[in-house]
Design an enzyme around this catalytic site. Sequence first.
Site, PDB file in Angstrom:
ATOM      1  N   ARG A 105       0.887  -1.173   0.000  1.00 45.93           N
ATOM      2  CA  ARG A 105       0.000   0.000   0.000  1.00 45.93           C
ATOM      3  C   ARG A 105       0.915   1.210   0.000  1.00 45.93           C
ATOM      4  O   ARG A 105       1.693   1.410   0.944  1.00 45.93           O
ATOM      5  CB  ARG A 105      -0.914  -0.018   1.224  1.00 45.93           C
ATOM      6  CG  ARG A 105      -1.627   1.317   1.426  1.00 45.93           C
ATOM      7  CD  ARG A 105      -2.745   1.256   2.427  1.00 45.93           C
ATOM      8  NE  ARG A 105      -3.888   0.547   1.879  1.00 45.93           N
ATOM      9  CZ  ARG A 105      -5.116   0.597   2.373  1.00 45.93           C
ATOM     10  NH1 ARG A 105      -5.363   1.322   3.456  1.00 45.93           N
ATOM     11  NH2 ARG A 105      -6.108  -0.078   1.816  1.00 45.93           N
ATOM     12  N   HIS A 132      -7.220   0.756  -6.528  1.00 45.70           N
ATOM     13  CA  HIS A 132      -7.440  -0.129  -5.375  1.00 45.70           C
ATOM     14  C   HIS A 132      -8.078  -1.422  -5.899  1.00 45.70           C
ATOM     15  O   HIS A 132      -9.247  -1.720  -5.616  1.00 45.70           O
ATOM     16  CB  HIS A 132      -8.348   0.576  -4.362  1.00 45.70           C
ATOM     17  CG  HIS A 132      -8.322  -0.035  -2.995  1.00 45.70           C
ATOM     18  ND1 HIS A 132      -7.548  -1.132  -2.652  1.00 45.70           N
ATOM     19  CD2 HIS A 132      -9.011   0.303  -1.854  1.00 45.70           C
ATOM     20  CE1 HIS A 132      -7.744  -1.421  -1.379  1.00 45.70           C
ATOM     21  NE2 HIS A 132      -8.625  -0.583  -0.887  1.00 45.70           N
ATOM     22  N   GLN A 135     -10.035  -4.013  -3.680  1.00 44.96           N
ATOM     23  CA  GLN A 135     -11.342  -3.545  -3.221  1.00 44.96           C
ATOM     24  C   GLN A 135     -12.430  -3.901  -4.242  1.00 44.96           C
ATOM     25  O   GLN A 135     -13.502  -4.386  -3.884  1.00 44.96           O
ATOM     26  CB  GLN A 135     -11.295  -2.022  -3.013  1.00 44.96           C
ATOM     27  CG  GLN A 135     -12.588  -1.452  -2.491  1.00 44.96           C
ATOM     28  CD  GLN A 135     -12.901  -1.939  -1.080  1.00 44.96           C
ATOM     29  OE1 GLN A 135     -12.065  -1.850  -0.211  1.00 44.96           O
ATOM     30  NE2 GLN A 135     -14.089  -2.475  -0.864  1.00 44.96           N
ATOM     31  N   ASP A 221     -17.199   7.125  -1.765  1.00 43.25           N
ATOM     32  CA  ASP A 221     -15.998   6.973  -0.939  1.00 43.25           C
ATOM     33  C   ASP A 221     -15.745   8.317  -0.264  1.00 43.25           C
ATOM     34  O   ASP A 221     -16.410   9.318  -0.567  1.00 43.25           O
ATOM     35  CB  ASP A 221     -14.824   6.568  -1.859  1.00 43.25           C
ATOM     36  CG  ASP A 221     -13.568   6.165  -1.095  1.00 43.25           C
ATOM     37  OD1 ASP A 221     -13.624   6.028   0.145  1.00 43.25           O
ATOM     38  OD2 ASP A 221     -12.519   6.005  -1.743  1.00 43.25           O
ATOM     39  N   CYS A 261     -16.300   1.413   0.318  1.00 40.48           N
ATOM     40  CA  CYS A 261     -15.134   0.584   0.648  1.00 40.48           C
ATOM     41  C   CYS A 261     -14.769   0.668   2.119  1.00 40.48           C
ATOM     42  O   CYS A 261     -14.099  -0.222   2.641  1.00 40.48           O
ATOM     43  CB  CYS A 261     -13.960   0.966  -0.236  1.00 40.48           C
ATOM     44  SG  CYS A 261     -13.365   2.651   0.039  1.00 40.48           S
ATOM     45  N   ARG A 289     -13.491  -8.919   1.236  1.00 36.73           N
ATOM     46  CA  ARG A 289     -12.081  -8.603   0.954  1.00 36.73           C
ATOM     47  C   ARG A 289     -11.223  -9.835   1.250  1.00 36.73           C
ATOM     48  O   ARG A 289     -10.344 -10.206   0.481  1.00 36.73           O
ATOM     49  CB  ARG A 289     -11.597  -7.428   1.840  1.00 36.73           C
ATOM     50  CG  ARG A 289     -12.177  -6.068   1.483  1.00 36.73           C
ATOM     51  CD  ARG A 289     -11.631  -5.536   0.162  1.00 36.73           C
ATOM     52  NE  ARG A 289     -10.181  -5.497   0.124  1.00 36.73           N
ATOM     53  CZ  ARG A 289      -9.416  -4.524   0.627  1.00 36.73           C
ATOM     54  NH1 ARG A 289      -9.975  -3.474   1.177  1.00 36.73           N
ATOM     55  NH2 ARG A 289      -8.088  -4.576   0.532  1.00 36.73           N
TER      56      ARG A 289
END
Length: 307
Positions: A105, A132, A135, A221, A261, A289
Amino acid sequence: MNAPRHFLQFRDLALEELEHLFARTRVIKERFKRYERYWPLADRTLVMIFEKASTRTRLSFEAGMQQLGGSAIFLSTKDSQLGRGEPVEDAAQVISRMCDAVMIRTFEQSIIERFARSSRVPVINGLTNEYHPCQILADIFTYVEHRGSIRGRTVAWIGDSNNVCNTWLQAAEVFGFNVHVSTPPGYEVEPERAGLYRTDHYEQFADPMDAARGAHLVTTDVWTSMGFESENETRRRAFADWQVDVEMMRAAQPDALFMHCLPAHRGEEVTAEVIDGPRSVVWDEAENRMHTQKALLEFLLLGKVND
Ligand code: CP
Ligand code: NVA
């Protein structure tokens, strides 16, 4: 040695491979629910490098790896040489000699791409400024679990054209669905940054209500992503009308789902009534996930397993 497969952006997997991953996710999830031991990655190690905070990504990879019989090691830039200017290529050479896969990340996508070029093992994008992909694997799996195929459906993206939005747009190309995007002026999608081959599978709307109209899934988001905190106040003002509320959900299909998310800010990008309401599938989305990433790890380390 064969070049390893990586998952750096959504399009790194072909449709047929994604369908295999989803089939494996179903098997792996059922085994987990039945407490059935499944240890195909015994003696394998995943290194997880975090340059930004995380709850779900760290936990889902770490728990997932353990459940597959392997182990996971956490490294952060705060307490390793990565934060003290060691070249990415050198770190990749060393780290990838001591483990079987790396999850990163970080900030710019170029960092993870440089790492992958020098890595002897698969590299997985656990979020960059641009993408991402893990996700959206979970999100589409969750949609399919609740509503069946996403092909031909309409997803409404309300808010910032960020890493999660870009990944939805890539996924729409691969799976064949449409995205209605509504962002405040100045925050529109940049097709090149989103890594898009086409632009005919998404439409931009000035009014978020228009984007939501008729959608099968409404998603959003945070207004300010990690790394952009200095823009917080400006963004709060710019995004004030880009809040998913009950009225917006009413404009969507009667059985439209809501996804986020997470982490979410109730009262900013979404109201509590929506995220805690009956159309919201955010907890399934978060749980998935782990199941989808376990299938991803199995695929990247062992290829197509069918048992
Ligand atoms: N959705 C997500 O990636 O959450 P974390 O930042 O907690 O990992
Ligand atoms: N867009 C958000 C996602 C967090 C999981 C961020 O990058 O901070």
